[in-house]
Design an enzyme around this catalytic site. Structure first.
Site, mmCIF file in Angstrom:
data_model
loop_
_atom_site.group_PDB
_atom_site.id
_atom_site.type_symbol
_atom_site.label_atom_id
_atom_site.label_comp_id
_atom_site.label_asym_id
_atom_site.label_seq_id
_atom_site.Cartn_x
_atom_site.Cartn_y
_atom_site.Cartn_z
ATOM 1 N N LYS A 1 -6.802 -7.290 -13.829
ATOM 2 C CA LYS A 1 -6.706 -6.013 -13.279
ATOM 3 C C LYS A 1 -5.863 -5.200 -14.322
ATOM 4 C CE LYS A 1 -6.377 -4.735 -9.069
ATOM 5 N NZ LYS A 1 -5.810 -4.747 -7.485
HETATM 6 O O1 G3P Z 1 -5.065 -2.797 -4.662
HETATM 7 C C1 G3P Z 1 -5.142 -1.635 -4.651
HETATM 8 C C2 G3P Z 1 -5.642 -0.966 -3.503
HETATM 9 O O2 G3P Z 1 -6.370 -1.705 -2.703
HETATM 10 C C3 G3P Z 1 -4.353 -0.315 -2.603
HETATM 11 O O3 G3P Z 1 -4.630 -0.417 -1.386
HETATM 12 O O4 G3P Z 1 -4.127 0.126 0.903
HETATM 13 O O5 G3P Z 1 -2.205 0.214 -0.929
HETATM 14 O O6 G3P Z 1 -4.152 1.989 -0.766
HETATM 15 P P1 G3P Z 1 -3.463 0.576 -0.488
#
Ligand code: G3P
Length: 226
Positions: free
Chosen positions: A86
């Site tokens: 990533k």
């Molecule tokens: O991995 C990136 C993304 O999934 C972040 O999710 O829930 O932290 O906004 P969140």
């Protein structure tokens, strides 16, 4: 649409793999930090559990392209070639992507808030582009709409890059993108648990069992009734 777990907690990963058709695991630096373990310790545990060919997405943490590329090579060395690296969709990130694509390293462009970032990720050789649905919503925009625009851009331009939608707060958001045919969604365990967390479903299944046991006897099932 492939379904991945957006977490590094081994208990949740094991439990959800056991229950559902899961295609892999995604992590980010904040998710790794939550485990309290050293990064490669937990990542190797995940890799060993899901298998060497399964989808595992791991993020670089260097800020400049050369460092990102070194991070990427280290991730592949430690976790295998099936690992998607990533890379944040920032200017230095695109520079790193263009270099890494030549080495055959599979890339997921991440931290995507706008269709333009996804377009540049596709053109820079990313296999996936990861828009952050809920975080976009929290900024006052429409995360689902952004993801759909990205899907349209990929389709109309015949790019091979797929969407790996991320950052969900509920199952409806996941379903909206499933209907639109995105390649993959990565979802936190609590949101996956909510996919079939519905009292009407539980009540219906309980009623079937109660009716059947009323007929055949308590604890009797189809394997031992007459
Ligand atoms: O991995 C990136 C993304 O999934 C972040 O999710 O829930 O932290 O906004 P969140």
């Amino acid at each position: 649409m492939r379904l991945l777990i957006d977490d590094a907690n081994m208990n949740d990963i094991r439990r959800l793999y056991d229950l559902y058709p899961i295609d892999g695991v995604t992590t980010n630096p904040s998710i790794l930090a939550k485990t309290g373990k050293q990064p490669y310790e937990v990542l190797k545990e995940i890799r060993a559990f899901i298998g060497k060919d399964a989808d595992l997405h791991v993020q670089v943490t260097a800020k400049e392209a050369e460092g990102m590329a070194e991070d990427a090579r280290a991730i592949i060395k430690e976790l295998g070639e099936a690992t998607f690296v990533k890379i944040p969709c920032i200017p230095e990130g695109f520079r790193a992507m263009k270099a890494l694509r030549k080495e055959g390293i599979r890339i997921t462009g991440t931290a995507i808030y706008t269709p333009m970032q996804a377009y540049l990720a596709a053109r820079s050789g990313a296999s996936y582009a990861a828009p952050y649905i809920n975080r976009i919503d929290n900024m006052g925009y429409d995360g689902i709409r952004v993801a759909k625009e990205i899907q349209d851009i990929f389709e109309v331009n015949h790019y091979e890059t797929g969407i790996l939608a991320a950052s969900f707060k509920n199952s409806q958001q996941v379903l909206e993108l499933c209907k639109y045919g995105v390649a993959a969604a990565t979802v936190a365990p609590a949101v996956i648990d909510g996919f079939v967390n519905n009292v009407a479903i539980t009540a219906a299944v309980d009623a079937f069992v109660k009716d059947f046991e009323g007929l055949a006897g308590e604890g009797v099932t189809m394997k031992n009734c007459r």
